[in-house]
Design an enzyme around this catalytic site. Structure first.
Site, mmCIF file in Angstrom:
data_model
loop_
_atom_site.group_PDB
_atom_site.id
_atom_site.type_symbol
_atom_site.label_atom_id
_atom_site.label_comp_id
_atom_site.label_asym_id
_atom_site.label_seq_id
_atom_site.Cartn_x
_atom_site.Cartn_y
_atom_site.Cartn_z
ATOM 1 N N ASP A 76 0.737 6.499 -1.868
ATOM 2 C CA ASP A 76 0.397 7.299 -3.055
ATOM 3 C C ASP A 76 0.267 8.785 -2.774
ATOM 4 O O ASP A 76 0.209 9.589 -3.687
ATOM 5 C CB ASP A 76 -0.918 6.795 -3.666
ATOM 6 C CG ASP A 76 -2.120 7.118 -2.790
ATOM 7 O OD1 ASP A 76 -1.950 7.236 -1.560
ATOM 8 O OD2 ASP A 76 -3.226 7.250 -3.323
ATOM 9 N N TYR B 95 -1.661 15.328 5.538
ATOM 10 C CA TYR B 95 -2.149 14.608 6.726
ATOM 11 C C TYR B 95 -1.727 15.280 8.030
ATOM 12 O O TYR B 95 -2.265 14.965 9.089
ATOM 13 C CB TYR B 95 -1.665 13.162 6.729
ATOM 14 C CG TYR B 95 -2.448 12.270 5.795
ATOM 15 C CD1 TYR B 95 -3.592 11.609 6.220
ATOM 16 C CD2 TYR B 95 -2.053 12.103 4.476
ATOM 17 C CE1 TYR B 95 -4.309 10.800 5.363
ATOM 18 C CE2 TYR B 95 -2.761 11.297 3.610
ATOM 19 C CZ TYR B 95 -3.893 10.642 4.061
ATOM 20 O OH TYR B 95 -4.605 9.850 3.213
HETATM 21 P P1 NAD Z 1 -11.638 -2.358 0.208
HETATM 22 O O1 NAD Z 1 -12.291 -2.674 1.501
HETATM 23 O O2 NAD Z 1 -12.464 -1.961 -0.960
HETATM 24 O O3 NAD Z 1 -10.788 -3.625 -0.259
HETATM 25 C C1 NAD Z 1 -9.923 -4.315 0.554
HETATM 26 C C2 NAD Z 1 -10.053 -5.796 0.285
HETATM 27 O O4 NAD Z 1 -9.103 -6.455 1.129
HETATM 28 C C3 NAD Z 1 -11.424 -6.393 0.606
HETATM 29 O O5 NAD Z 1 -11.968 -7.032 -0.525
HETATM 30 C C4 NAD Z 1 -11.139 -7.382 1.723
HETATM 31 O O6 NAD Z 1 -11.956 -8.527 1.690
HETATM 32 C C5 NAD Z 1 -9.674 -7.704 1.484
HETATM 33 N N1 NAD Z 1 -8.981 -8.282 2.622
HETATM 34 C C6 NAD Z 1 -9.050 -7.937 3.922
HETATM 35 N N2 NAD Z 1 -8.252 -8.706 4.662
HETATM 36 C C7 NAD Z 1 -7.645 -9.578 3.823
HETATM 37 C C8 NAD Z 1 -6.712 -10.639 3.999
HETATM 38 N N3 NAD Z 1 -6.230 -10.941 5.198
HETATM 39 N N4 NAD Z 1 -6.328 -11.327 2.907
HETATM 40 C C9 NAD Z 1 -6.814 -11.031 1.694
HETATM 41 N N5 NAD Z 1 -7.694 -10.031 1.465
HETATM 42 C C10 NAD Z 1 -8.108 -9.309 2.517
HETATM 43 O O7 NAD Z 1 -10.552 -1.257 0.522
HETATM 44 P P2 NAD Z 1 -9.916 -0.140 -0.434
HETATM 45 O O8 NAD Z 1 -10.515 1.161 -0.133
HETATM 46 O O9 NAD Z 1 -9.910 -0.599 -1.820
HETATM 47 O O10 NAD Z 1 -8.426 -0.062 0.129
HETATM 48 C C11 NAD Z 1 -7.539 -1.153 0.107
HETATM 49 C C12 NAD Z 1 -6.253 -0.794 0.806
HETATM 50 O O11 NAD Z 1 -5.468 0.091 0.031
HETATM 51 C C13 NAD Z 1 -6.462 -0.093 2.137
HETATM 52 O O12 NAD Z 1 -5.521 -0.560 3.062
HETATM 53 C C14 NAD Z 1 -6.208 1.345 1.808
HETATM 54 O O13 NAD Z 1 -5.876 2.091 2.943
HETATM 55 C C15 NAD Z 1 -5.076 1.175 0.858
HETATM 56 N N6 NAD Z 1 -4.765 2.325 0.036
HETATM 57 C C16 NAD Z 1 -3.495 2.677 0.044
HETATM 58 C C17 NAD Z 1 -3.079 3.710 -0.709
HETATM 59 C C18 NAD Z 1 -1.621 4.050 -0.655
HETATM 60 O O14 NAD Z 1 -1.069 4.550 -1.566
HETATM 61 N N7 NAD Z 1 -0.926 3.743 0.418
HETATM 62 C C19 NAD Z 1 -3.969 4.420 -1.502
HETATM 63 C C20 NAD Z 1 -5.281 4.033 -1.496
HETATM 64 C C21 NAD Z 1 -5.676 2.952 -0.716
#
Ligand code: NAD
Length: 441
Positions: free
Chosen positions: A170, A264
């Site tokens: 994103d 970054y």
């Molecule tokens: P969060 O900790 O609030 O939520 C992540 C969830 O994933 C948790 O509920 C956890 O229990 C679950 N989880 C972990 N391992 C799992 C598995 N093996 N199977 C199923 N569920 C599992 O985290 P967040 O801050 O909401 O972020 C979630 C992800 O999104 C992160 O990887 C973050 O870096 C990513 N993110 C990516 C972008 C992007 O555009 N690339 C932007 C924002 C966040």
């Protein structure tokens, strides 16, 4: 029009309510008949699941909704899996950030040693959900935005080369919104050229559809203000630490005035500044735990207590609409132009074919087709090749259980000053990640 079946992997994520509400807001563009949340943390997901059930009953009663920790139930008969898992949750992110800082090295979610530690955890979780998807819905596409996207994408390339996994980030979307504000346009009016790795790249052109080039105008602005805009355009990157990051783009542009930088890059170009301005006791993980995580789960509790989601405190994550654009591109063959993380294969002419790079792609029902970006200059090439080698070594270390390769990966990271410091950090990270990493010998 067909209604799609969608599973969100990481159903307990802080992003889930905003993304569900964004999908509701986009139902005409991308109709959904069934939505399932899947997570391996039952309690965390149930809080959001119960609240969303109430909200969806009020706002989209025709949508079939459920939440589960059973992979078969979650992944059967699905068209799309939106994946945002965080293996180890915020508890482990905090360690990723604080352990390196103890050694005088930047502590960050996706860059440097923190990103390497997180990558070693994420590979296992990602492979697990890819395998569930392929077992229960072989035609399903996974739209993955779990981090660290570069390492995850390289692991998918090596370990699941045939899988229908699309990796997207994103951050370029958010920065384009800022650029469009700077030149008084809408993001959808603009087309960019860009090359890099995930969280490690540069814009070389920002044009409107008529072909007018705006990059110099944007550079003039960024050289004074970074990407800080007068009117805030982003819904996600708003906390104080992000405001500092947007501002720092000014100093990134000073190093390399030819192109517009991904924010970054500050971790690689100004690691000393970043360490000096970090608080070992209160990092970005603490900021999110005290902020977004608290807000989202408090809102969920309020909805459950009141039994209604009217004035709920869940907000549409409009910034995440790129996920719907991507799903639409696959579902309706729209040939959307988007930045994606894909195998290079000549897109950057003088960079290895087997590098996972971030470049503009045309996305249709065969997936992304990268647009060639030509040859890149020595400075950017050298930085990218160093970082690429770090990422490849991490994936090799994971596969081979190799302590040596992971030590090399840390030693090579531009964020770490010496092999000694790399080893000290590695040994602490191994202890902290004993539940999650493969054994390293
Ligand atoms: P969060 O900790 O609030 O939520 C992540 C969830 O994933 C948790 O509920 C956890 O229990 C679950 N989880 C972990 N391992 C799992 C598995 N093996 N199977 C199923 N569920 C599992 O985290 P967040 O801050 O909401 O972020 C979630 C992800 O999104 C992160 O990887 C973050 O870096 C990513 N993110 C990516 C972008 C992007 O555009 N690339 C932007 C924002 C966040």
């Amino acid at each position: 029009m067909k209604k799609f079946s969608v599973v969100i992997a990481g159903g307990g994520s802080t992003f889930t309510p905003g993304i569900v509400m964004m999908m509701l807001d986009n139902m005409e563009r991308f109709p959904i008949g069934e939505l399932v949340l899947y997570d391996n943390d039952e309690e965390r997901q149930a809080q959001l699941g119960q609240a969303l059930k109430i909200l969806l009953k009020e706002q989209a009663p025709a949508l079939k909704f459920s939440y589960t920790t059973d992979p078969k139930e979650a992944f059967t008969d699905k068209d799309f899996c939106m994946a945002h898992i965080r293996v180890g949750k915020y508890e482990m992110r905090e360690k990723d950030e604080k352990i390196p800082l103890r050694h005088g090295v930047i502590g960050q979610e996706t860059c440097g040693p923190g990103g390497i530690a997180y990558g070693m955890r994420s590979i296992t979780g990602m492979l697990e959900i890819i395998d569930y998807m392929e077992e229960y819905s072989p035609d399903c596409w996974m739209l993955n935005y779990s981090n660290p996207a570069s390492i995850v994408a390289e692991a998918c390339r090596v370990l699941r080369p045939e899988s229908k996994v699309l990796n997207i980030c994103d951050m370029p979307v958010g920065t384009l919104r800022r650029m469009s504000q700077i030149i008084n346009k809408q993001p959808e009016e603009l087309e960019v050229r860009y090359f890099g790795l995930n969280h490690f790249g540069w814009w070389t052109s920002v044009k409107d559809k008529e072909g007018h080039e705006y990059i110099d105008q944007i550079k003039d602005y960024v050289s004074e203000n970074g990407y800080l805009t007068k009117v805030e355009v982003d819904t996600q990157h708003m906390d104080q630490s992000w405001q500092d990051t947007h501002k720092k783009a000014k100093d990134l542009l000073a190093v390399n005035p030819s192109y517009l930088p991904n924010t970054y890059l500050k971790y690689y170009l100004y690691p000393d500044y970043e360490v000096a301005n970090s608080n070992e006791k209160f990092t970005r993980a603490n900021e999110v735990m005290d902020g977004r995580e608290k807000e989202v789960f408090t809102a969920a509790r309020n909805i459950i207590e009141k039994g209604t989601a009217v004035d709920s405190g869940f907000h549409i994550d409009s910034h995440a609409s790129f996920i719907v654009d991507l799903a639409r591109a696959i579902a309706f063959n729209t040939h959307e132009r988007m930045l994606m993380i894909v195998e290079n294969n000549g897109a950057i002419a003088n960079f290895p074919d087997d590098a996972m790079v971030e470049v503009p792609c045309i996305v249709g029902n065969n997936g992304p087709e990268p647009l060639t970006q030509g040859k890149i200059p020595a400075f950017e090439h050298a930085m990218m090749f160093q970082q690429l080698t770090v990422e490849k070594l991490v994936v090799e270390a994971y596969i081979e259980g190799s302590y040596q390769k992971l030590w090399q990966a840390l030693t090579l990271s531009k964020t770490i000053p010496s092999a000694k410091v790399a080893k000290d950090i590695l040994d602490d990270l191994i202890t902290a990640n004993s539940e999650y990493w493969p054994e390293l010998t």
